[in-house]
Write a protein that holds these residues in place. Sequence first.
Motif, short mmCIF file in Angstrom:
data_model
loop_
_atom_site.label_atom_id
_atom_site.label_comp_id
_atom_site.label_asym_id
_atom_site.label_seq_id
_atom_site.Cartn_x
_atom_site.Cartn_y
_atom_site.Cartn_z
N UNK A 15 0.30 -1.16 0.26
CA UNK A 15 0.04 -0.31 -0.02
C UNK A 15 0.88 0.89 0.19
N UNK A 16 2.06 0.89 0.20
CA UNK A 16 2.80 2.76 0.63
C UNK A 16 2.90 3.36 -0.85
N UNK A 17 2.83 2.44 -2.02
CA UNK A 17 3.28 3.92 -2.99
C UNK A 17 2.05 3.95 -3.30
N UNK A 18 1.35 3.86 -3.32
CA UNK A 18 -0.24 4.82 -3.49
C UNK A 18 -0.24 5.36 -2.16
N UNK A 19 -0.05 5.98 -1.26
CA UNK A 19 -0.36 6.72 -0.23
C UNK A 19 0.48 7.83 -0.76
N UNK A 72 -2.12 0.99 9.73
CA UNK A 72 -2.10 1.65 9.04
C UNK A 72 -0.84 2.66 9.17
N UNK A 73 -0.13 3.07 10.31
CA UNK A 73 0.93 3.76 10.62
C UNK A 73 1.87 3.56 10.29
N UNK A 74 1.93 1.89 10.24
CA UNK A 74 3.48 1.57 9.48
C UNK A 74 3.15 1.88 8.32
N UNK A 75 1.93 1.00 7.56
CA UNK A 75 1.92 1.73 5.81
C UNK A 75 2.67 3.13 5.66
N UNK A 76 2.25 4.72 6.49
CA UNK A 76 2.71 5.29 6.59
C UNK A 76 4.07 5.34 6.62
N UNK A 122 9.22 5.26 3.00
CA UNK A 122 10.57 5.16 3.20
C UNK A 122 10.83 4.89 1.12
N UNK A 123 9.79 5.03 1.09
CA UNK A 123 9.94 5.08 -0.52
C UNK A 123 11.21 5.78 -1.26
N UNK A 124 11.57 4.92 -2.49
CA UNK A 124 12.26 6.15 -3.60
C UNK A 124 11.68 7.90 -3.18
N UNK A 125 12.68 8.79 -3.37
CA UNK A 125 11.99 9.92 -3.02
C UNK A 125 10.64 10.20 -2.43
N UNK A 126 10.08 9.69 -1.02
CA UNK A 126 9.86 9.78 0.03
C UNK A 126 8.49 10.36 0.50
#
Length: 597
Positions: A402-406, A432-436, A441-445
């Motif tokens: 889910x992280x890239x979509x958020x 959801x806090x882990x997803x945030x 930590x995704x490339x570009x943050x």
Amino acid sequence: MVSLLELKDMKLPELVEAAEGWADVSNRAYTSRRRVDHEVVAKLTDTQESVAAIFAVIRLGRLSRNFQYIHTECGLLQASLSGLAQELAAPQRRLLTVMAEAQYRKFTVHDDGSVSYPAAGEEVDGQQPQGDTVKGADGLFGSLFKTPMAMVNPNPNPNAAEAQRIADEIASALSEATEIDAEYAAAVRRLKAEQGLEVTENTWADVSGDAKAVHGAADDVLKDDIPTGGTAVERKTWWEGLSEDERIAYLAVYPDTVGNLDGIPAVARDEANRSYLPQLMGKLQEQGDETSMTKLAGLRKIDEKLRLGEQPPMYLLGIGDQGNGRAIVSYGNPDTSRNVSAYVPGLSTKLDDEFAGGTLNRARDTAVGAQEVHPSSASIIWLGYDAPLSADVATTNDAANGAPAYQSFMGGLAATNENADPHLTAIGHSYGSLTVGTATQQPGGMPDVDDIILLGSPGVGVDRAEDLGVPKNHVFVGAAENDVVTKAPSGGSVVGGIAGGVTGFVVGGPGGAVAGAAIGSDLGDPGDDDNWFGKDPASDSFGATRFRTEDGPNALWNLTMGAHSNYFDPDKDQMSADSIANIVGGKPGAITPEARR
């Protein structure tokens, strides 16, 4: 089969003209619907409070849905005719080109597509090769079949090979045109309305099928223009560069794509998703299985809220039936508001009646509270991923998915916000806090996020607040004393957690198991500041700012998750709700602080 004469004489500009006529009807319906919704109904609800006014709004809603149906169906017709004209242009151009070549070579092209060529001008082996008539090979296999025969007994007339090439090209153009015509004909035949004025879920189920058929035919020439792979800024630029008529057409034909595309302005996304909502509901109703009906119950409740016109005003920024369902709802306009938050829910959240009737209210409570702090505030609930429903809660898989979509969604909010320096807050509750945390930590943050709020967190995947991409004094934590999730087992506490979980399950079932596991883990390793997914965000070593919350029901005696669910609710935890509102509203100094663990 499309004949040679039909393709040669086809007047494609007339198809384009017909498409423009249907587009005009679609546009008029769109304008009429907006007038009903934004002028008539809005004025009625603002000025009248009576039973008669309620019934009038209901009847006007029916009129609005009728206009919406006309807008969508006529838009699909326009797309079909426009796509047909565009796709037929290529085979017609090929046909006319080879027919012109045939005329130049003094060949005769017959109505059935065959080609006659003349006798050769020079003798071969003392004889003059005669002319003949050839038929084209329909497709690759026909060509492969003919080639060996020609090699065994080659025609000495040099015109023969050229005539065969032209005939093959004609056959290929006619075959391509026939395939295109059949695909669009199937789509257009679906586009007819039942008699009467009632537009029901069954009607919208039919519209969903209509849209699928049109997309199957026209996507190659129409959808390719939508920058689905672009950045949020590129998508915004694309949308702003469209004419009003083009936007209305995209809203009619591709509401599901436009409505879920980060970088498209909130008002347009809302309109697209409100157009797509009845189609999706009709589709789920027609499918009828248990999973579809669960999602349908959630969408029906969202639809009901949209019709009632809740305050702050709702903006539907995303819906879908992927996985456990998708729903992104904003209370307040996120493009015009100075302060915008986006909350990611956690364990067991899915698109269902409970989500629409309860979880959605958390975003509304935050918006109401934040607007008291600063009137220019909006709050969003983002169910744009599959939150874990069971044992998956122990893994990082759903957060990673889910992280890239958020991350994309938050970038889209920044791109479309009309303020020079908007204040964006990312909120994660429970898993959801882990997803945030994973999104940071995704490339570009997430460089556009100013503040992060972590509520009832089992850890966020990093061990220090500053690792989330914002200064540590911009990371805020709500962790109720009796919220067992904030004390999830880790490391040396696992043994105690297992023992507590078994005991809890015996006493209180699944909920008791979670509570018992957390209690047992804390007893098994007192003072441990690690949670399941990293350092306890409420711990001193993590370094975030903790704000005060109510303790909530004691999990040890009640074996309940109640303390985990109260953070947003001003009736159950006013201190927490006020602190969240102050952070979102841009006044973090007004929170009630709490000592870190």
